[in-house]
Design a protein around this motif. Structure first.
Motif, PDB file in Angstrom:
ATOM      1  N   MET A 182       0.803  -1.219   0.000  1.00  0.00           N
ATOM      2  CA  MET A 182       0.000   0.000   0.000  1.00  0.00           C
ATOM      3  C   MET A 182       0.841   1.276   0.000  1.00  0.00           C
ATOM      4  N   ILE A 183       2.129   1.171   0.281  1.00  0.00           N
ATOM      5  CA  ILE A 183       2.985   2.356   0.337  1.00  0.00           C
ATOM      6  C   ILE A 183       3.214   2.879  -1.076  1.00  0.00           C
ATOM      7  N   PRO A 184       2.988   4.167  -1.315  1.00  0.00           N
ATOM      8  CA  PRO A 184       3.303   4.723  -2.647  1.00  0.00           C
ATOM      9  C   PRO A 184       4.765   4.471  -3.012  1.00  0.00           C
ATOM     10  N   ARG A 185       4.985   4.081  -4.261  1.00  0.00           N
ATOM     11  CA  ARG A 185       6.330   3.657  -4.669  1.00  0.00           C
ATOM     12  C   ARG A 185       7.358   4.783  -4.518  1.00  0.00           C
ATOM     13  N   ARG A 186       6.937   6.028  -4.679  1.00  0.00           N
ATOM     14  CA  ARG A 186       7.894   7.126  -4.564  1.00  0.00           C
ATOM     15  C   ARG A 186       8.371   7.302  -3.122  1.00  0.00           C
ATOM     16  N   TRP A 187       7.532   6.872  -2.172  1.00  0.00           N
ATOM     17  CA  TRP A 187       7.907   6.974  -0.754  1.00  0.00           C
ATOM     18  C   TRP A 187       8.448   5.657  -0.194  1.00  0.00           C
ATOM     19  N   HIS A 188       8.413   4.607  -1.011  1.00  0.00           N
ATOM     20  CA  HIS A 188       8.746   3.273  -0.496  1.00  0.00           C
ATOM     21  C   HIS A 188      10.157   3.202   0.103  1.00  0.00           C
ATOM     22  N   PRO A 189      11.207   3.724  -0.547  1.00  0.00           N
ATOM     23  CA  PRO A 189      12.551   3.633   0.063  1.00  0.00           C
ATOM     24  C   PRO A 189      12.636   4.339   1.416  1.00  0.00           C
ATOM     25  N   THR A 190      12.035   5.534   1.498  1.00  0.00           N
ATOM     26  CA  THR A 190      12.088   6.279   2.760  1.00  0.00           C
ATOM     27  C   THR A 190      11.323   5.558   3.867  1.00  0.00           C
ATOM     28  N   VAL A 191      10.096   5.119   3.557  1.00  0.00           N
ATOM     29  CA  VAL A 191       9.285   4.436   4.569  1.00  0.00           C
ATOM     30  C   VAL A 191       9.941   3.125   4.996  1.00  0.00           C
ATOM     31  N   THR A 192      10.518   2.405   4.038  1.00  0.00           N
ATOM     32  CA  THR A 192      11.196   1.147   4.368  1.00  0.00           C
ATOM     33  C   THR A 192      12.386   1.380   5.280  1.00  0.00           C
ATOM     34  N   LYS A 193      13.158   2.427   4.997  1.00  0.00           N
ATOM     35  CA  LYS A 193      14.295   2.739   5.855  1.00  0.00           C
ATOM     36  C   LYS A 193      13.843   3.128   7.254  1.00  0.00           C
ATOM     37  N   LEU A 194      12.778   3.943   7.337  1.00  0.00           N
ATOM     38  CA  LEU A 194      12.253   4.322   8.650  1.00  0.00           C
ATOM     39  C   LEU A 194      11.772   3.097   9.423  1.00  0.00           C
ATOM     40  N   ALA A 195      11.063   2.203   8.740  1.00  0.00           N
ATOM     41  CA  ALA A 195      10.574   0.998   9.405  1.00  0.00           C
ATOM     42  C   ALA A 195      11.731   0.138   9.900  1.00  0.00           C
ATOM     43  N   HIS A 196      12.792   0.038   9.097  1.00  0.00           N
ATOM     44  CA  HIS A 196      13.960  -0.728   9.528  1.00  0.00           C
ATOM     45  C   HIS A 196      14.624  -0.090  10.739  1.00  0.00           C
ATOM     46  N   ASP A 197      14.783   1.243  10.717  1.00  0.00           N
ATOM     47  CA  ASP A 197      15.404   1.929  11.853  1.00  0.00           C
ATOM     48  C   ASP A 197      14.558   1.777  13.119  1.00  0.00           C
ATOM     49  N   ILE A 198      13.234   1.877  12.968  1.00  0.00           N
ATOM     50  CA  ILE A 198      12.352   1.696  14.123  1.00  0.00           C
ATOM     51  C   ILE A 198      12.461   0.281  14.671  1.00  0.00           C
ATOM     52  N   ASP A 199      12.525  -0.705  13.773  1.00  0.00           N
ATOM     53  CA  ASP A 199      12.664  -2.095  14.206  1.00  0.00           C
ATOM     54  C   ASP A 199      13.970  -2.306  14.970  1.00  0.00           C
ATOM     55  N   VAL A 200      15.049  -1.703  14.487  1.00  0.00           N
ATOM     56  CA  VAL A 200      16.343  -1.823  15.175  1.00  0.00           C
ATOM     57  C   VAL A 200      16.289  -1.191  16.558  1.00  0.00           C
ATOM     58  N   VAL A 201      15.697   0.022  16.635  1.00  0.00           N
ATOM     59  CA  VAL A 201      15.632   0.732  17.915  1.00  0.00           C
ATOM     60  C   VAL A 201      14.752  -0.020  18.906  1.00  0.00           C
ATOM     61  N   LEU A 202      13.592  -0.494  18.439  1.00  0.00           N
ATOM     62  CA  LEU A 202      12.699  -1.226  19.334  1.00  0.00           C
ATOM     63  C   LEU A 202      13.336  -2.525  19.818  1.00  0.00           C
ATOM     64  N   GLY A 203      13.973  -3.253  18.907  1.00  0.00           N
ATOM     65  CA  GLY A 203      14.634  -4.486  19.317  1.00  0.00           C
ATOM     66  C   GLY A 203      15.724  -4.231  20.335  1.00  0.00           C
ATOM     67  N   GLU A 204      16.537  -3.201  20.085  1.00  0.00           N
ATOM     68  CA  GLU A 204      17.600  -2.859  21.016  1.00  0.00           C
ATOM     69  C   GLU A 204      17.026  -2.418  22.355  1.00  0.00           C
ATOM     70  N   PHE A 205      15.967  -1.624  22.298  1.00  0.00           N
ATOM     71  CA  PHE A 205      15.361  -1.139  23.535  1.00  0.00           C
ATOM     72  C   PHE A 205      14.777  -2.276  24.365  1.00  0.00           C
ATOM     73  N   LEU A 206      13.975  -3.142  23.722  1.00  0.00           N
ATOM     74  CA  LEU A 206      13.310  -4.208  24.462  1.00  0.00           C
ATOM     75  C   LEU A 206      14.321  -5.182  25.058  1.00  0.00           C
ATOM     76  N   ARG A 207      15.293  -5.602  24.254  1.00  0.00           N
ATOM     77  CA  ARG A 207      16.302  -6.528  24.781  1.00  0.00           C
ATOM     78  C   ARG A 207      17.112  -5.882  25.892  1.00  0.00           C
ATOM     79  N   GLY A 208      17.521  -4.629  25.685  1.00  0.00           N
ATOM     80  CA  GLY A 208      18.313  -3.951  26.696  1.00  0.00           C
ATOM     81  C   GLY A 208      17.532  -3.708  27.968  1.00  0.00           C
ATOM     82  N   GLN A 209      16.264  -3.283  27.845  1.00  0.00           N
ATOM     83  CA  GLN A 209      15.469  -2.984  29.032  1.00  0.00           C
ATOM     84  C   GLN A 209      15.188  -4.240  29.837  1.00  0.00           C
TER      85      GLN A 209
END
Length: 350
Positions: A182-209
């Motif tokens: 559903m993500i517009p193709r012109r925004w797909h790289p940016t949204v994908t990168k944001l989702a990856h960064d959020i996943d990394v931060v959440l994983g690091e946060f949950l494991r660390g906490q």
């Protein structure tokens, strides 16, 4: 062209306002779904791993739910008797604490601050309500019965969360794929990168906490046991588990340990060792556990953490408190992206 961009941004702003209003007014309804979603995010990697080992996904989800139910049952069976025992011990030793106040604390307060403490009234109150204090756990049931709607809401959440969690886990990868399409193709790289960064931060946060909470529980229980506190196990577990709220675990742990310490030791020297354990524990948390296990990548300021806990707790209740920090960490990634876009824009550079 600029007018077209302005209209587009206004539509996005309107959509964000509408979404915020929906979340605000439907908070009680959305609470179990948000709780199930965050649990699905945490548990999905294990379900994926079972699926890679040729375990059908539906069976893997069922096994995951059974594991969560078993962990919850163990926690309830261990912690509730510990807390009941702690309340009973405090109630039994309360007369000794009152006597210490009368013999030591009241004269010191009188000589130092010229304030008269009414210890006799406190002694009478404790004596009249001793049975109620010892039976505080059994008094919770009638209070729950009096709040029928509140009890019904709790029961509905307890039933609804596992059901929603089952379907979220079963269809998690399909839902992510549908969102990706559903993500517009012109925004797909940016949204994908944001989702990856959020996943990394959440994983690091949950494991660390979780690691910090475990280490703090072990340290507080071991430290309080070494200084001779009889209630080291329940007090240490409470203080360690509440570590995820800044300063709350330390404050509540110090209050409980001080009260039980005065009752047990009947002098200030024993309590000073208890305070030393919490001072050292706070130093370890701030300067060793958090920097190395959680790290500066998340970058949530303590004031922002407290605000997030209060705001999410107000909107979503107890589950909001649990969701506040992970959601805030995800929002922080998005805000960093907006900040960088602003620095790269003509508005900042002109």
């Amino acid at each position: 062209m600029n007018n077209s961009n302005d209209v587009r941004y206004l539509w996005w702003l309107l959509l964000a306002v509408v979404a915020a209003l929906v979340v605000y007014f439907l908070a009680p309804v959305l609470t179990p779904f948000m709780a199930a979603a965050i649990l699905a995010y945490i548990c999905n990697p294990l379900v994926d791993r079972m699926q890679r080992h040729r375990i059908p996904r539906t069976l893997g989800v069922a096994l995951m739910l059974l594991l969560l139910a078993a962990l919850l049952a163990v926690l309830v069976l261990i912690l509730i008797p510990l807390f009941q025992r702690q309340i009973s011990v405090l109630a039994v030793h309360m007369p000794q604490f009152i006597d210490w106040l009368h013999r030591v604390a009241a004269p010191w307060v009188k000589d130092t601050f010229n304030i008269e403490l009414d210890i006799d009234s406190l002694r009478s109150y404790v004596a009249d309500n001793m049975h109620a204090i010892q039976g505080v756990a059994t008094r919770l049931l009638p209070s729950l019965k009096s709040g029928g709607l509140a009890l019904l809401g709790i029961l509905l959440n307890l039933v609804l969360i596992p059901v929603v969690l089952f379907y979220f886990l079963r269809d998690w990868n399909k839902m992510l794929a549908a969102l990706d399409e559903m993500i517009p193709r012109r925004w797909h790289p940016t949204v994908t990168k944001l989702a990856h960064d959020i996943d990394v931060v959440l994983g690091e946060f949950l494991r660390g906490q979780l690691s910090v909470i475990l280490l703090q529980c072990v340290f507080y229980v071991g430290g309080l046991w070494l200084v001779g506190l009889d209630s080291a196990l329940p007090v240490g577990i409470i203080a360690g588990v509440l570590t995820f709220v800044p300063y709350l675990g330390t404050v509540i742990g110090v209050v409980l340990a001080t009260l039980t310490g005065f009752v047990q030791f009947a002098n200030l020297s024993g309590v000073l060792w208890v305070w030393g354990v919490f001072i050292l524990g706070k130093l370890l948390e701030d300067y060793l556990w958090m920097p190395y296990l959680v790290g500066d990548r998340i970058g949530l300021h303590p004031v922002a953490v407290i605000f997030a806990l209060l705001a999410f707790g107000y909107l979503f209740g107890f589950f909001g408190v649990l969701l506040a920090l992970p959601v805030s960490a995800a929002l922080l990634v998005w805000l960093r992206h907006l900040r960088q876009r602003y620095f790269d824009s003509g508005l900042y550079n002109t």
